[in-house]
Design an enzyme around this catalytic site. Structure first.
Site, PDB file in Angstrom:
ATOM      1  N   CYS A   2      85.808  10.688  36.859  1.00 41.26           N
ATOM      2  CA  CYS A   2      85.464   9.349  36.404  1.00 41.26           C
ATOM      3  C   CYS A   2      85.509   8.403  37.593  1.00 41.26           C
ATOM      4  CB  CYS A   2      86.438   8.879  35.327  1.00 41.26           C
ATOM      5  SG  CYS A   2      86.448   9.904  33.835  1.00 41.26           S
ATOM      6  N   LEU A  51      83.445  10.307  32.644  1.00 42.34           N
ATOM      7  CA  LEU A  51      83.001  11.665  32.342  1.00 42.34           C
ATOM      8  C   LEU A  51      83.963  12.178  31.291  1.00 42.34           C
ATOM      9  CD1 LEU A  51      81.200  14.155  33.009  1.00 42.34           C
ATOM     10  CD2 LEU A  51      82.997  14.851  34.605  1.00 42.34           C
ATOM     11  N   SER A  52      83.489  12.371  30.077  1.00 42.92           N
ATOM     12  CA  SER A  52      84.360  12.704  28.952  1.00 42.92           C
ATOM     13  C   SER A  52      84.825  14.154  29.034  1.00 42.92           C
ATOM     14  CB  SER A  52      83.627  12.470  27.623  1.00 42.92           C
ATOM     15  OG  SER A  52      83.174  11.139  27.536  1.00 42.92           O
ATOM     16  N   ILE A  53      86.159  14.350  29.089  1.00 45.84           N
ATOM     17  CA  ILE A  53      86.749  15.686  29.168  1.00 45.84           C
ATOM     18  C   ILE A  53      87.771  15.895  28.052  1.00 45.84           C
ATOM     19  CG2 ILE A  53      88.168  17.233  30.589  1.00 45.84           C
ATOM     20  CD1 ILE A  53      86.864  15.980  33.047  1.00 45.84           C
ATOM     21  N   GLY A  76      91.228  10.803  36.177  1.00 50.17           N
ATOM     22  CA  GLY A  76      92.058  11.978  36.411  1.00 50.17           C
ATOM     23  C   GLY A  76      92.398  12.708  35.125  1.00 50.17           C
ATOM     24  N   VAL A 290      77.692  30.437  45.415  1.00 46.44           N
ATOM     25  CA  VAL A 290      76.627  29.943  46.273  1.00 46.44           C
ATOM     26  C   VAL A 290      76.549  30.826  47.505  1.00 46.44           C
ATOM     27  CG1 VAL A 290      78.192  28.300  47.389  1.00 46.44           C
ATOM     28  CG2 VAL A 290      75.716  27.918  47.488  1.00 46.44           C
ATOM     29  N   GLY A 364      89.511  27.624  44.057  1.00 47.82           N
ATOM     30  CA  GLY A 364      90.616  28.190  44.819  1.00 47.82           C
ATOM     31  C   GLY A 364      91.117  27.275  45.911  1.00 47.82           C
TER      32      GLY A 364
END
Length: 396
Positions: A2, A51-53, A76, A290, A364
């Protein structure tokens, strides 16, 4: 991810500019594409892009306490918020949402500035205390979540990115050349300076308190204490303890109301996280990797081996030379400073791939720091020992 921003104007009749704050939030819409919110109270304005989590339906921000005297914007995740919630409800606090954001509000009511000492997670947040007329800002212990600010004689501005602060019309864009030698030597700036004169970062493990009169106090609430004595244990005890801690960390990071995946390089670090995530969830996880067209530098074969072993739902992207260099201007804009590590470019492409399937990813990152994996960690004590020997040899 966010984004948060805010304005606190100084002066008796000053008022926060709502248009300026909305522009500051607009410039970081990429951090929070799902929602936005604002709160204004005379001198002060705070805003956020979300950003909805967690708590998708009632987690809208800014959020207040029961009587509207304390307001927060938060970026956070708080991994122990459910246990804290139980404790706070037992103490008489009333919740209106299921979000971890509201837990911070009630913690502040209960403990004031010491609320940060109870939080386990990654965070940057700003709380406006209407009764005390105090803006309280905090950043997590390791600085996972960013927070930048500018303090002048007229106002205080803060945001999750440097460009958010620069979006205010009264902030000059001036290069801070004094930090260049440090950046070129180490690839980062260790203090609170940035490449822009007057714009600073709130350091990890620190809080900042500010009044409309411009009175400012920055405090350090945490630092790693390496001086504590401890008993030496056998190797298996350390292995067992580290595994328990790592598994607990992975499980806590799976707290989400949206799909979660994992970045997989095929190395020890990301493979361990992916394996533990599979074990905890007891189902195939989504993995993202990637690579490059130059096979000698591509880790995709290693990632495929691990993905096949874990039976994950695996996704890959190959970055060409043209893709790599074409992305640089955009990534420099996002980071607000030069790109130091080429892996930042790879990370951008694999994150873009993951966003098509999930909202949250585990990685990681950080294991080299906790396990002294980088070569410099092995060299440091050797260099110190060599210096001590050299000094002793010079003493008559």
């Amino acid at each position: 991810m966010c984004g948060i921003a805010g304005i606190l104007e100084f002066g008796r009749d000053a008022r926060a500019d709502s248009d300026a704050l909305r522009e500051m939030c607009r410039i970081m819409a990429h951090r929070g594409p799902d929602d936005e919110g604002f709160y204004f109270d005379g001198h002060l304005g705070i805003g956020m892009r979300r950003l909805s989590i967690v708590d998708l339906t009632t987690g809208h921000q800014p959020i207040s306490n029961e009587n509207g005297s304390i307001w927060i914007v938060f970026n956070g995740e708080i991994y122990n918020h459910l246990s804290l919630r139980e404790q706070l409800i037992a103490r008489g606090h009333a919740y209106r949402t299921h979000s971890d954001t509201e837990t911070i509000v009630h913690l502040y009511e209960e403990y004031g500035r010491d609320c940060v000492k109870h939080l386990r997670g990654m965070f940057a947040f700003a709380i406006w205390d209407k009764n005390k007329k105090v803006l309280f800002i905090a950043r997590d212990r390791l600085g996972i979540k960013p927070l930048y600010y500018q303090l002048s004689g007229e106002r205080f501005l803060f945001g999750s990115e440097i460009k958010v602060v620069l979006a205010h019309a009264n902030v000059p864009t001036q290069f801070n050349g004094g930090v260049l030698p440090e950046f070129l030597a180490f690839g980062y700036l260790s203090g609170d300076d940035t490449f822009y004169n007057g714009i600073r970062k709130l350091l990890p493990g620190h809080t900042l308190e500010l009044t409309p009169e411009g009175e400012t106090e920055i405090r350090q609430y945490w630092n790693l204490d390496a001086s504590l004595a401890h008993d030496s244990l056998d190797e298996q005890s350390y292995v067992r303890s580290y595994r328990e801690l790592l598994e607990g960390a992975v499980e806590s990071h799976l707290m989400s109301d949206v799909p979660v995946g994992v970045f997989l390089s095929g190395g020890v670090d990301s493979s361990a996280v992916a394996a533990l995530m599979t074990k905890i969830r007891r189902e195939p996880v989504e993995t993202f990797s990637v690579g490059y067209g130059e096979h000698a530098y591509s880790e995709l074969p290693f990632a495929r081996t691990v993905a096949n072993h874990l039976k994950s739902v695996h996704h890959e992207i190959v970055v060409s030379e043209q893709d790599f260099f074409k992305a640089l201007p955009l990534l420099i804009w996002h980071e607000d400073e030069p790109i130091v590590w080429p892996s930042s470019v790879s990370l951008y492409f694999v994150a873009r791939l993951a966003r098509e399937r999930v909202t949250v990813v585990l990685t990681g990152e950080g294991s080299d720091e906790t396990l002294a994996g980088y070569t410099r960690y092995a060299f440091t004590p050797l260099c110190i020992h060599a210096q001590e020997c050299s000094l002793r040899s010079r003493v008559p």
